[in-house]
Write a protein that holds these residues in place. Sequence first.
Motif: not given
Length: 126
Positions: A39-41, A43-48, A92-97, A121-122
């Motif tokens: 998720q970038a500032p 912007k919506e959270r997006e699939f990677v 972006a901030v990277y999240f695992c789920a 954060q990356v």
Amino acid sequence: QVQLVESGGGLVQAGGSLRLSCAASGRTVSSYDMAWFRQAPGKEREFVAVIRRSPGSTSYADSVKGRFTVSRDNAKNTVFLQMNSLKPEDTAVYFCAADRLSTIAVMKNPANFGSWGQGTQVTVSS
């Protein structure tokens, strides 16, 4: 429920590499579909990327295909995201789920995942 902790983010120049880790506790990563989102500032959270619980197949967003690789180490109960040839737009901030889901299409929607890490954060400088 599985608990997730990401690490490995940081500041890197364009063209560089980073490896993100997502350490799981409470459950084994091999029994979950494990995904990375960002998720970038503003912007919506997006699939990677995602690695399926069985048979461990992977899928990637078009924007990272050929540059990012998702993998897991069952012995360490950890999922990794190797990121090469980084671009400023990867910032972006990277999240695992984690969750147990049905199809890749379903896994690309962050609303379908029940367990999340806190994010890392990356930042890629040009």
